[in-house]
Design an enzyme around this catalytic site. Structure first.
Site, short mmCIF file in Angstrom:
data_model
loop_
_atom_site.label_atom_id
_atom_site.label_comp_id
_atom_site.label_asym_id
_atom_site.label_seq_id
_atom_site.Cartn_x
_atom_site.Cartn_y
_atom_site.Cartn_z
CE LYS A 9 38.88 22.87 50.43
NZ LYS A 9 38.67 21.46 50.81
CE1 TYR B 122 24.46 33.52 20.65
CE2 TYR B 122 25.26 33.69 22.91
CZ TYR B 122 25.38 33.99 21.56
OH TYR B 122 26.44 34.75 21.13
C1 LIG Z 1 37.77 21.54 51.91
C2 LIG Z 1 38.00 20.79 53.16
C3 LIG Z 1 37.57 21.31 54.39
C4 LIG Z 1 36.67 22.51 54.48
O1 LIG Z 1 35.37 22.09 54.15
P1 LIG Z 1 34.12 23.06 54.18
O2 LIG Z 1 32.98 22.19 53.87
O3 LIG Z 1 34.35 24.09 53.14
O4 LIG Z 1 34.05 23.65 55.54
C5 LIG Z 1 37.93 20.65 55.54
N1 LIG Z 1 38.65 19.49 55.49
C6 LIG Z 1 39.04 18.95 54.32
C7 LIG Z 1 39.80 17.67 54.33
C8 LIG Z 1 38.73 19.57 53.12
O5 LIG Z 1 39.09 19.01 51.96
#
Ligand SMILES: *Cc1c(COP(=O)(O)O)cnc(C)c1O
Length: 361
Positions: free
Chosen positions: A39, A254
């Site tokens: 994702k 800044y």
């Molecule tokens: C993002 C996500 C993962 C992966 O999690 P990580 O901590 O990056 O390994 C797995 N399951 C769900 C439901 C997620 O939203």
């Protein structure tokens, strides 16, 4: 932004490291299958390239959050199972079906929608065990459990899953608590493969592995627990634009947040928060040249940041500075910025930084 000879800031993605990390997760998962979570454009490192690399490493199941992310990776993984964590809405059912994507159903309404609209097709069910974020709440799980025959008619249940809240902390009592809720929920549903562990859960031990693990951040080099050395998959570099000497009493950047206490040499680097370098790293993070660390002084601005290179001789404009990689470790950057490795990586995608891939998937 693509690669050009003018690129000054680069994100080098090591596909071999992603593959190595996948194999590590798969090995730790024992008999459980290991999916790949790609994702958010593969956590900022490129969903298509990551998917191809994972496929070559033996991964055949992928998770994305959004429908569009599933559609995007479908052409590179034509035969793989692709789960869409966001679930199904009336508007998204035709696209889910058309692209052969498997929704992770998160409520009784979604279950009813899929049961009616996609007769006989595969789906996963996600129920909540303590994160209170996505998935059937306990009240809906109880209704589903009492009426499985009717509610799951027309659904081919291929996975039942839940998600841990505190998996990166093995000492948290939440882990065991959620585990017992997950087991209790599974016992009430028709038999189906189960999935509970993301990266953190994989390191909690075999009790948490069930039939499939879902690593994300660990694939991209984030360490779910201190001392668990995942391979470095991302290296961010920028180039020195200018070097200057400053004297005691002067200020840097800044807001004049850094006061010079001794004669110093500073390097101005062409990387800023518009490139995804977290602004919170001002006066807290570091860069590295040839394996030697140089502290970030003053605020990170939109296009530029400044390093104290007093102790690093023979530096010239054009020199390459590492802001993330083998010396400046992902988890250290996250700690310095007061955030998580997830945010550090996902900020780097899609901006001005050129992504360069090492290794062939
Ligand atoms: C993002 C996500 C993962 C992966 O999690 P990580 O901590 O990056 O390994 C797995 N399951 C769900 C439901 C997620 O939203």
């Amino acid at each position: 932004m693509g690669q050009s000879e003018y690129d000054v800031a680069r994100l080098t993605v090591r596909l071999g490291a992603i593959q190595e990390n996948y194999r590590t997760c798969a090995r730790l998962a024992g008999h459980a299958a290991a999916a790949g979570v790609v994702k958010a454009d593969g956590y900022g490192l490129g969903a298509l390239q990551s998917t191809r690399a994972l496929l070559a490493a033996g991964c055949d199941t992928f998770f994305v959050a959004r429908l569009e992310e599933g559609i995007a990776i479908r052409p590179v993984a034509p035969k793989s199972r692709i789960f869409v964590l966001d679930g199904a809405r009336a508007e998204s059912v035709p696209a889910l079906v058309a692209h052969n994507l498997t929704p992770v159903l998160n409520s009784l309404d979604e279950i009813a929608l899929w049961s009616a609209g996609a007769r006989g097709r595969d789906a996963a069910i996600h129920f909540d065990t303590g994160l209170s974020r996505l998935g059937l709440p306990p009240s809906e799980l109880a209704i589903l459990a009492a009426e499985t025959g009717q509610r799951l008619a027309g659904i081919n249940l291929v996975l039942v899953m839940s998600h841990l809240a505190c998996a990166e902390d093995p000492a948290s009592p939440m882990n065991r608590e959620q585990l017992s809720r997950f087991r209790a929920g599974l016992a009430q549903l028709p038999p189906a493969p189960a999935s509970f562990a993301s990266s953190g859960g994989i390191f909690l031990g075999e009790d948490y592995a069930f039939d499939m693990v879902r690593p994300g951040i660990a694939l991209y080099g984030g360490n779910p627990q201190a001392g668990k050395a995942m391979a470095v998959a991302a290296r961010l570099t920028g180039r020195v634009l200018q070097l200057r000497r400053v004297d005691k009493g002067e200020s840097v950047g800044y807001g004049a947040t850094f006061r010079v206490e001794r004669p110093m040499r500073l390097a101005t680097v062409a990387l800023g928060y518009a490139d995804g370098l977290l602004r919170a790293l001002g006066n807290r993070g570091a860069g590295a040249i040839g394996g030697r660390k140089a502290p970030i002084v003053g605020r990170v601005s939109m296009d530029l940041m400044t390093l104290d290179v007093t102790d690093i001789p023979a530096l010239a404009p054009g020199a390459e500075i590492e802001l993330l990689g083998d010396t400046i470790l992902l988890d250290d950057v996250a700690a310095a910025a007061g955030t998580a490795a997830y945010e550090v990586l996902t900020r780097l995608g899609g901006g001005r930084v050129a992504r360069v891939y090492e290794g062939t998937p």
